[in-house]
Scaffold this motif. Sequence first.
Motif, PDB file in Angstrom:
ATOM      1  N   ASP A 153      -6.850   0.032   8.927  1.00  0.00           N
ATOM      2  CA  ASP A 153      -6.708   1.462   9.194  1.00  0.00           C
ATOM      3  C   ASP A 153      -5.226   1.766   9.389  1.00  0.00           C
ATOM      4  O   ASP A 153      -4.387   0.884   9.354  1.00  0.00           O
ATOM      5  CB  ASP A 153      -7.551   1.888  10.402  1.00  0.00           C
ATOM      6  N   ARG A 202       0.822  -1.211   0.000  1.00  0.00           N
ATOM      7  CA  ARG A 202       0.000   0.000   0.000  1.00  0.00           C
ATOM      8  C   ARG A 202       0.856   1.261   0.000  1.00  0.00           C
ATOM      9  O   ARG A 202       0.480   2.292   0.567  1.00  0.00           O
ATOM     10  CB  ARG A 202      -0.983   0.013   1.178  1.00  0.00           C
ATOM     11  N   GLU A 235      -7.828  -3.275   3.775  1.00  0.00           N
ATOM     12  CA  GLU A 235      -8.917  -2.734   4.596  1.00  0.00           C
ATOM     13  C   GLU A 235      -8.428  -2.234   5.944  1.00  0.00           C
ATOM     14  O   GLU A 235      -9.212  -1.816   6.785  1.00  0.00           O
ATOM     15  CB  GLU A 235      -9.992  -3.817   4.811  1.00  0.00           C
ATOM     16  N   ASN A 271      -6.801  -8.756   5.567  1.00  0.00           N
ATOM     17  CA  ASN A 271      -6.757  -7.984   4.344  1.00  0.00           C
ATOM     18  C   ASN A 271      -6.045  -6.647   4.570  1.00  0.00           C
ATOM     19  O   ASN A 271      -6.562  -5.760   5.245  1.00  0.00           O
ATOM     20  CB  ASN A 271      -8.175  -7.751   3.819  1.00  0.00           C
ATOM     21  N   ASN A 303      -4.200 -10.467   1.258  1.00  0.00           N
ATOM     22  CA  ASN A 303      -4.291 -11.111   2.561  1.00  0.00           C
ATOM     23  C   ASN A 303      -2.919 -11.509   3.066  1.00  0.00           C
ATOM     24  O   ASN A 303      -2.210 -12.289   2.436  1.00  0.00           O
ATOM     25  CB  ASN A 303      -5.181 -12.346   2.482  1.00  0.00           C
ATOM     26  N   THR A 358      -7.841  -7.789  -3.125  1.00  0.00           N
ATOM     27  CA  THR A 358      -7.537  -8.068  -1.728  1.00  0.00           C
ATOM     28  C   THR A 358      -6.085  -8.510  -1.613  1.00  0.00           C
ATOM     29  O   THR A 358      -5.546  -9.144  -2.512  1.00  0.00           O
ATOM     30  CB  THR A 358      -8.424  -9.195  -1.162  1.00  0.00           C
TER      31      THR A 358
END
Lengths: 609, 317
Positions: free
Chosen positions: A384, A364, A382, A379, A374, A372
């Motif tokens: 924060d 990211r 997703e 994941n 994993n 996705t």
Amino acid sequence: MIEKTQSPILRVDDLRVAFGARKKWTEVIHGLSFDVNPGETVALVGESGSGKSVTAMSILGLLPPGQARIEGNIIFEGREIPQLSPDEMRRLRGGDIAMIFQEPMTSLNPVMTCGNQIAESLAIHRGLDTRAARAETLRLFDRVRISDAERRFSDYPHNLSGGMRQRIMIAMALACKPKMLIADEPTTALDVTIQAQILSLVKELQEDEGMAVLFITHDMGVVAEVSDRTVVMRNGDLVETGTTADIFGAPKAGYTRSLLSAVPRLGSMAGESLPRKFQIYSRNSGEAEDIKINETPASAPGAPLLKVQGLTTRFTLRKGILGRVAGRVHAVENVSFDIRSGETLALVGESGCGKSTTGHSVLRLTEPDAGTVNLNGENVLEMDKDKLRQARRRMQMIFQDPYSSLNPRRSVGNSIIEPMLVNGLATREEAHYKARELMTQVGLLPDTLERYPHQFSGGQRQRICIARALSLEPDLIVADESVSALDVSVKAQVVNLMLDLQQRLGIAYLFISHDMAVVERVAHRVAVMYLGEIVEIGTREAVLGNPQHPYTKRLLSAVPVADPSRRHVSRVIDEREIQSPIRQPDYVPPSRSYLEAAPGHMYLDADIS
Amino acid sequence: MATFLLRRFGQAVILLIVVSMIGFTILHLAPGGPLSQYAVDGSMTQADLDRLADQLGLNRPLPVQYGEWFLRMLQGDWGVSYRDRQPVLDIIFSHLGATLELMLTATVIAVVLGVWIGTLGAIRRYSFFDSLATVGAMVALSIPTFWFGLIVIYVFSVGLDWLPSGNRYTIGDGSFWNRVHHLVGPSIVLALVSTAVWSRYMRSSMLDVINQDYIRTARAKGVSERRILFRHAMRNALLPMITIAGVQLPVLLSGALVTETVFTWPGMGRLFLDSISYRDYPVVMGVLMFSAVIVLLGNLLADLLYSVADPRISRQS
């Protein structure tokens, strides 16, 4: 080989070059002698710092005057180059001897059109007027197979790809029908399919024009591909010279043997399924060192670690008053793969294929649009901010350029300690202790922790980057072209280190690379990317040994073979440019289906053009 | 390109509003005011002053005064001078010519000298000339403009009597050479700092360019050193200078303020200082806004020029 009875066109005799100023001279070339005969290709090979580029620059008098001192003789067609007047020198450059350089991206003037840069040469050396120069330039474009010559004439360099720019450079060099061409690493910055195109172009033009070529390279594969004779250099000394067939067939010097042995050869791993370390050879004797290197088996994959599904990353291009979407770069398109712990998945492909973006998207560092990722069942996409930080502790990255990925104003110790402190994993003393341990692990002296990056060589810096990545005890390391910038022998050592760490610590690698021969060594499995998609994925043995997708085949056939005897086997050179992944905004990627060649060996069921 | 223009235009409008608010507030917070002019000689009673304040609208709350001034400004009514009842815009335009003349001349001097000194310093790096230029630039940057102006007047006007000590031309003699003669002193004084700045930027920009690969390419194809400098290096080295020109504009404007005062040059700078001492608020605000517009337009122009001059920007769309 054909006996050459002519006198050499270029004779370099006891060349000594020193750099420095005010009586503090450091000699970098210590008495180099070699000849180049008319119409012949001589390769000058050596690792970085061997002085091969300096030699080329001194032939053309391109070293900065005042900062470089040239002794000995360089004789071109009976004329002593160091004695030439500035005017004679100018006529020689570009007129009799032309040169092409390594970096096509920066070697052209950004504010002059490509056509004018070639026409300038014609005007200077052949006295052509504007119209005649233009006509001749268009003809030259045709010669180097640049299509749409009219339009290209008025294009600026930034509009062209690296391969195209190198063609422009070659056209410029050929403009005045030089008797000799000096090519300084002309294909090093290019992708392998483009490299194959440029090499075959240079060979073809050389035969047509009958010029001599001095080809400077570090790549033994390229040497085998192009040269008649080879001059091996090391640290400014001549090591060995002879016909290329002899050098490859029966190298005399130990250094030449070690250089040749260190070259990763595609196909050398046939019949083996696990990665294998490189044999390290003594630089002086050329004998194999550390025979036991491969006694410990390579790591076998363990439990599933990372599962990437449908990963898609696009970059939007906007233009117009309202920022209308003009197109999208489909950098990563519906990419799926998984990696087990202790396993290496190699992501291979050419520039712009999305392999780096894939690596960034997994961490990211670039935010993906869909899919996705994993990691241990969670994941990543997703998470924060806080969770992501924790997750990144388990996924580290090593970059391509060890020079720019370490802060020059920070001791390497601090660089290694920082991740531990930032993540609250250790107190300062513990971190320091750990850093010493890590330095030992990557084969560096722990006492050098206080030093700064510029005090280390490129290979050592890459080891430091690895130590920094290891400091957080990650499960996964994304290695983005991590060994591409290193010399062959250093490359072998760093690869061995990575394999060693994998076996000891069970680290998984996402190994991003364009170098098929290295990939063959390190990877358990290989994924081939093209235009943002994985076109073929499977075990290394299957993908490299039994490629199914046409692009994989093309990629493999473009890799130069370090064997001069296999050179004349005709190779079909693909004249295709690398495609762009930019699409219209309303483009909907077609749904793809994969075919199974063997269990776990999948390839895309689609024709690529 | 259109997006770019529109965005820059929006930014400029916001900036102008902010500048006007700050200027207006500071002006009215400062002690004294337009009425203090009348109060000093004691000939006016407090009742007279109150009436005057009422007439000029000075007794209303500040935001109301600002709002009214701003709305009128948008409609092209920049108010009238308290001093001589002339419309502010007329006054500004009557002083604009003198300032532009001075600034343009100074800019031409600064660019020509600065580019020349910088280029020579770069290609003969660490030579005697380069060291001299480096020290010279430091000295030029350290000298206050007003002091240098006075020295020029003292030496060349008072001492040697070569140059006039002030004004734009001799009254009664508006000939071209008379004007040029008057222009020499102030334009050199104004150009000094800019020349220093230009030469430093040009030197580093040129140094950057002459070490680029494409200069080596040009040399390798047999281009003469002269042609390398003028055809290959200069164009690339001048590109960042366009931005510098934009950034230098406010420096030049504030330099003009001082220079014009020292040389009694009838331009906007002197008008601004005079108007402040007369508490002529409408003119002060007018000059302030006008200068702000010039600076913003200048920078916008620099950016546009840059995209025309650099093919890498204009062609990418």
